[in-house]
Write a protein that holds these residues in place. Structure first.
Motif, PDB file in Angstrom:
ATOM      1  N   GLU A  87      48.122  47.557  52.201  1.00  0.00           N
ATOM      2  CA  GLU A  87      48.082  46.472  51.220  1.00  0.00           C
ATOM      3  C   GLU A  87      46.912  45.543  51.531  1.00  0.00           C
ATOM      4  O   GLU A  87      46.109  45.194  50.658  1.00  0.00           O
ATOM      5  N   LEU A  91      43.992  47.189  49.147  1.00  0.00           N
ATOM      6  CA  LEU A  91      44.169  46.487  47.868  1.00  0.00           C
ATOM      7  C   LEU A  91      43.645  45.052  47.934  1.00  0.00           C
ATOM      8  O   LEU A  91      42.799  44.639  47.132  1.00  0.00           O
ATOM      9  N   LEU A  92      44.150  44.290  48.890  1.00  0.00           N
ATOM     10  CA  LEU A  92      43.744  42.886  48.963  1.00  0.00           C
ATOM     11  C   LEU A  92      42.278  42.763  49.360  1.00  0.00           C
ATOM     12  O   LEU A  92      41.555  41.918  48.845  1.00  0.00           O
ATOM     13  N   ARG A  95      40.282  43.295  46.245  1.00  0.00           N
ATOM     14  CA  ARG A  95      40.399  42.117  45.373  1.00  0.00           C
ATOM     15  C   ARG A  95      39.530  40.978  45.886  1.00  0.00           C
ATOM     16  O   ARG A  95      38.827  40.312  45.122  1.00  0.00           O
ATOM     17  N   ARG A 105      48.149  39.638  33.795  1.00  0.00           N
ATOM     18  CA  ARG A 105      49.341  40.451  33.593  1.00  0.00           C
ATOM     19  C   ARG A 105      50.011  40.139  32.250  1.00  0.00           C
ATOM     20  O   ARG A 105      50.799  39.200  32.140  1.00  0.00           O
ATOM     21  N   ARG A 131      47.279  35.000  37.048  1.00  0.00           N
ATOM     22  CA  ARG A 131      47.602  34.750  38.458  1.00  0.00           C
ATOM     23  C   ARG A 131      46.304  34.609  39.248  1.00  0.00           C
ATOM     24  O   ARG A 131      45.442  35.482  39.169  1.00  0.00           O
ATOM     25  N   TYR A 138      47.937  34.295  50.103  1.00  0.00           N
ATOM     26  CA  TYR A 138      47.365  35.616  50.397  1.00  0.00           C
ATOM     27  C   TYR A 138      46.072  35.525  51.219  1.00  0.00           C
ATOM     28  O   TYR A 138      45.455  36.547  51.504  1.00  0.00           O
ATOM     29  N   ASP A 247      52.649  36.616  41.786  1.00  0.00           N
ATOM     30  CA  ASP A 247      53.177  37.904  42.235  1.00  0.00           C
ATOM     31  C   ASP A 247      54.666  37.997  41.934  1.00  0.00           C
ATOM     32  O   ASP A 247      55.144  38.980  41.359  1.00  0.00           O
ATOM     33  N   GLU A 277      45.268  48.480  37.269  1.00  0.00           N
ATOM     34  CA  GLU A 277      46.349  49.217  37.934  1.00  0.00           C
ATOM     35  C   GLU A 277      47.684  48.929  37.255  1.00  0.00           C
ATOM     36  O   GLU A 277      47.857  47.899  36.622  1.00  0.00           O
TER      37      GLU A 277
END
Ligand code: IPM
Ligand code: MN
Length: 353
Positions: A87, A91-92, A95, A105, A131, A138, A247, A277
């Motif tokens: 993650e 992914l992070l 980003r 979203r 978001r 994060y 999230d 995604e």
């Protein structure tokens, strides 16, 4: 000559490859129809590669990503890899390093889709969550002290920069204007307790709001927002919130719109390379069974085309999804209960185009 887009494809772990296969199937048909040209660059990053090589992302990955026009991601998460490694490392990191500061979203209940919220119809569930996607809780800042002892102490800092908040809030106002729907933007926070960060978000929000006199400025605490999602989802048009709250509330929102099987998201850098995604995870128990719902991934492909400026292509895909769902053929949005396999759902949507 029309531009040829370079799209990075990261199928990832678990069901990732199955859903990406269907996403690409639909994309191919829609792009052919609308004369959009692209080439795919495949990446095998994810749990299996990490277990084999110990490497999550090679040093060359991020510089290569920067040269792409967009990234299409399946899912990340492997049962044999400790939670947090992929993650954060894949992914992070992507980003953050590509500065995809918006996680967009949409929450839309399509006709023909079952919502567990009694009495609500498609006209009641149609909003977007903006978001913040590169800071907040994060940020990865904080640390641990006296680990493993009785005096252990852990901090996990919630970083809110003026610049980060401002660009996120601006994006949300602009989106509300562009949507031209209820013209209402709701700031979601926990400013009754998190007073420092709450104050920063509110000051930025109301100050910027002066530039958007036609847009209604609304506010809700995050806990109450969860309640309103269930009781009165029709109140919302656009929501702007921080990384962690965004999230959490979007998993709830996904259920409100019929389940994780249909919820798509975009990690957007409006000035750079964005990544698209499904918001669900790698669902390891369904791997290779051809039973997972590919619609969220297919919808993420439509979003990718939209952000690339190919609105016709995006509409073709979205309309086909809508038509198939409205036909009532697909019995459930849940894995294994659709009445069709993953590839059959992909075929239906591709044919619908
Ligand atoms: C999401 C996911 C990720 C997040 C995880 C997998 C790190 O839950 O995209 O919502 O928390 O952002
Ligand atoms: Mn999540």
């Amino acid at each position: 000559m029309s531009k040829k887009y370079k799209i990075g494809v990261l199928p990832g772990d678990g069901v990732g490859p199955e859903i990406i296969r269907e996403g690409l199937k639909v994309l191919e048909v829609a792009c052919k129809k609308t004369d959009v040209k692209y080439e795919l660059v495949n990446y095998d990053f994810g749990g299996n590669r990490y277990l084999k090589t110990g490497e999550i992302l090679p040093d060359s990955a991020i510089p290569e990503f920067r040269k792409l026009d967009a990234i299409y991601l399946g899912a990340i998460g492997h049962p044999d890899v400790k939670a947090g490694i992929l993650e954060k490392g894949l992914l992070l990191r992507t980003r953050f390093e590509l500065d995809q500061y918006i996680n967009l979203r949409p929450v839309v209940l399509y006709p023909g889709v079952y919502t567990p919220i009694k009495g609500k119809e498609p006209k009641d569930i149609n909003f977007v969550v903006v978001r913040e996607n590169t800071e907040g809780a994060y940020s990865g800042t904080g640390g641990v002290f006296k680990k493993g002892t009785e005096d252990e102490m852990a901090t996990q800092l919630d970083i809110n920069t003026y610049k980060g908040v401002e660009r996120c809030v601006r994006y949300a106002f602009e989106l509300t204007k562009k949507r031209n729907a209820k013209k209402s933007l709701t700031l979601v926070d926990k400013a009754n307790v998190l007073t420092y960060s709450g104050d920063l978000w509110q000051r930025v929000f109301y100050k910027m709001g002066e530039k958007y006199p036609d847009i209604k400025k609304d506010h809700a605490f995050v806990d109450a927002t969860c309640m309103w999602f269930v009781k009165n989802p029709e109140w919302f048009d656009v929501i702007v919130t921080n990384n962690l709250f965004g999230d959490i509330i979007t998993d709830l929102a996904a259920v409100v719109q019929g389940g994780l099987g249909v919820a798509a998201g975009g990690n957007i850098n409006p000035e750079g390379v964005s990544m698209f995604e499904p918001i669900h995870g790698s669902a390891p128990k369904y791997t290779g069974k051809n039973v997972i719902n590919p619609i969220a991934t297919i919808a993420a492909g439509a979003m990718m085309m939209d952000v690339l400026g190919k609105t016709k292509t995006a509409e073709l895909i979205d309309n086909s999804i809508k038509n198939i769902l409205a036909s009532g053929k697909i019995k459930s949005m849940d894995a294994g209960k659709m009445g069709f396999s993953t590839s059959e759902v992909g075929d239906l949507i591709a044919k619908g185009i």
